[in-house]
Scaffold this motif. Sequence first.
Motif, mmCIF file in Angstrom:
data_model
loop_
_atom_site.group_PDB
_atom_site.id
_atom_site.type_symbol
_atom_site.label_atom_id
_atom_site.label_comp_id
_atom_site.label_asym_id
_atom_site.label_seq_id
_atom_site.Cartn_x
_atom_site.Cartn_y
_atom_site.Cartn_z
ATOM 1 N N ILE A 66 0.839 -1.202 0.000
ATOM 2 C CA ILE A 66 0.000 0.000 0.000
ATOM 3 C C ILE A 66 0.876 1.255 0.000
ATOM 4 O O ILE A 66 0.656 2.184 -0.781
ATOM 5 N N SER A 67 1.887 1.266 0.866
ATOM 6 C CA SER A 67 2.800 2.409 0.925
ATOM 7 C C SER A 67 3.603 2.538 -0.368
ATOM 8 O O SER A 67 3.900 3.654 -0.811
ATOM 9 N N PHE A 69 2.676 1.827 -3.421
ATOM 10 C CA PHE A 69 1.886 2.459 -4.477
ATOM 11 C C PHE A 69 1.800 3.968 -4.260
ATOM 12 O O PHE A 69 1.760 4.737 -5.223
ATOM 13 N N ALA A 70 1.777 4.398 -2.997
ATOM 14 C CA ALA A 70 1.809 5.834 -2.724
ATOM 15 C C ALA A 70 3.132 6.429 -3.170
ATOM 16 O O ALA A 70 3.190 7.521 -3.748
ATOM 17 N N GLN A 104 -3.899 8.563 -7.843
ATOM 18 C CA GLN A 104 -3.865 7.913 -6.530
ATOM 19 C C GLN A 104 -5.263 7.503 -6.057
ATOM 20 O O GLN A 104 -5.412 6.484 -5.388
ATOM 21 N N SER A 108 -6.162 3.697 -5.155
ATOM 22 C CA SER A 108 -6.738 3.409 -3.832
ATOM 23 C C SER A 108 -7.990 2.553 -3.939
ATOM 24 O O SER A 108 -8.180 1.614 -3.158
ATOM 25 N N THR A 147 -7.164 2.489 3.153
ATOM 26 C CA THR A 147 -6.180 2.551 2.076
ATOM 27 C C THR A 147 -6.100 3.933 1.431
ATOM 28 O O THR A 147 -5.011 4.458 1.182
ATOM 29 N N GLN A 151 -2.766 6.343 1.032
ATOM 30 C CA GLN A 151 -2.301 6.742 -0.293
ATOM 31 C C GLN A 151 -2.151 8.257 -0.406
ATOM 32 O O GLN A 151 -1.116 8.765 -0.844
ATOM 33 N N GLY A 155 1.435 10.027 -0.538
ATOM 34 C CA GLY A 155 1.691 10.483 -1.892
ATOM 35 C C GLY A 155 1.638 11.985 -2.049
ATOM 36 O O GLY A 155 2.552 12.612 -2.607
ATOM 37 N N CYS A 210 -4.591 12.902 6.433
ATOM 38 C CA CYS A 210 -5.007 13.107 5.045
ATOM 39 C C CYS A 210 -5.755 14.431 4.890
ATOM 40 O O CYS A 210 -5.512 15.192 3.940
#
Length: 450
Positions: A66-67, A69-70, A104, A108, A147, A151, A155, A210
């Motif tokens: 998961i991290s 992909f960010a 993103q 996600s 998630t 992200q 990101g 976030c």
Amino acid sequence: MNDNKEMLGTAPIGKLLFKLAVPTVVAQLINMLYNIVDRIYIGHIPGDGSLALTGVGVCMPIIMIISAFASLIGSGGAPRASISMGKGDNRSAEKILGGCFTLQLVISAVLTTVLLLWNEDLLLLFGASTNTIGYATAYMNIYALGTVFVQLTLGMGAFITAQGFTNVSMMTVLIGAITNIILDPIFIFALDMGVKGAALATILSQAISCVWVLCFLCGKKTFLKLQKETMKIDGKLVFPCIALGLSTFIMQSSESVISVCFNASLLAYGGDIAVGAMTILTSVMQFAMLPMQGIAQGAQPIASYNFGARNANRVKKTFKLLLTACLIYSFVLWGAIMLFPEVFAGIFTPDTELIIFTAKALRIYCGVLCIFGIQIACQMTFVSIGNAPCSIIVAVVRKFVLLLPLIYLMPNLVPDKTMGVYLAEPVADIVAVTFTTILFSVQFKKSLKF
């Protein structure tokens, strides 16, 4: 805002790196608390602490994905945005920010769907046993719902750092970490939710972070603003970001593959205690990796901006200071681990047997940590100057060409097969650092011939 931009191109490198790196290092250290605090509390759950800790440890490969992909978007998009700023092309920089944000959101949604449908199968693949799968699925079922917060926080936070607003980046992590520390004992112990409480505390903390990130990027203080008209995914701008972020993605996501291999081998040779020790080793390695990455993230806006502005001298000075700082840190931490391995192991568990076993493994696993600052400084500088091919090569060689085969080879070369699995890490690092140093010495000079 213009003063902040001008600072990247004119301020003394030493003072500038210190100003930008300190908040990012602090942020990385605080960021470790998200998972480490969970593990400390989980490891102390009465009766089931050791098995619960191992179960949550098995979730780490998925969390790393998961991290990763960010980072695929953030670590590639942020340097590209900085380079555009250095060229004076702020409109393109904002289009990069908006396109990466939209991408993103798409990623996600896909990741959340996959995790909710197939998390148990993935956890079994990643080394969960019949004793630990219940704890692992309980944690991951809740964590998967957060998630999108992970992200966007990681990101989009990279774009705040890329503009030189490292204090804001630090506050992003600090707000989430403090929330997590407060909620963990409430959910885990007071409400008797166990590992489910740890996961819930984490995603709520990420949600708050976030909101903070998005409010800043849509506000008045940011140099690059997140706007509706720039949220279209422009392939000409976004695809190069993905290419550049691919090395960081490989470096982080491959940890999942490596964890599967480590856990499978350790389960076969040493059982649950060996897998539990690996969870602790991974946590300790974060002490090494994240602060060095924080220093590198502080250097990234300087190197990227000045590379875009074609100021080779400032790029060279930035790398030299980054390398020095990373080496000093890696040597100090290596010395502490070699002298006091039981102290590091004891942070995560009260189990005497696990502490003794982990202390022995820790000295082996972190045997050449002292030189790893070279690897981080070179690889992150490749990313900062937009050299996607070399950054990808360095990441692939260390993880897939070296470490992966060594996990299976080393147990057959030493008497203690379990410790042989841990020995794969330092052997791979020695070869990887040598290769990276040679490649960097050649390619860095070529990249600066404007």
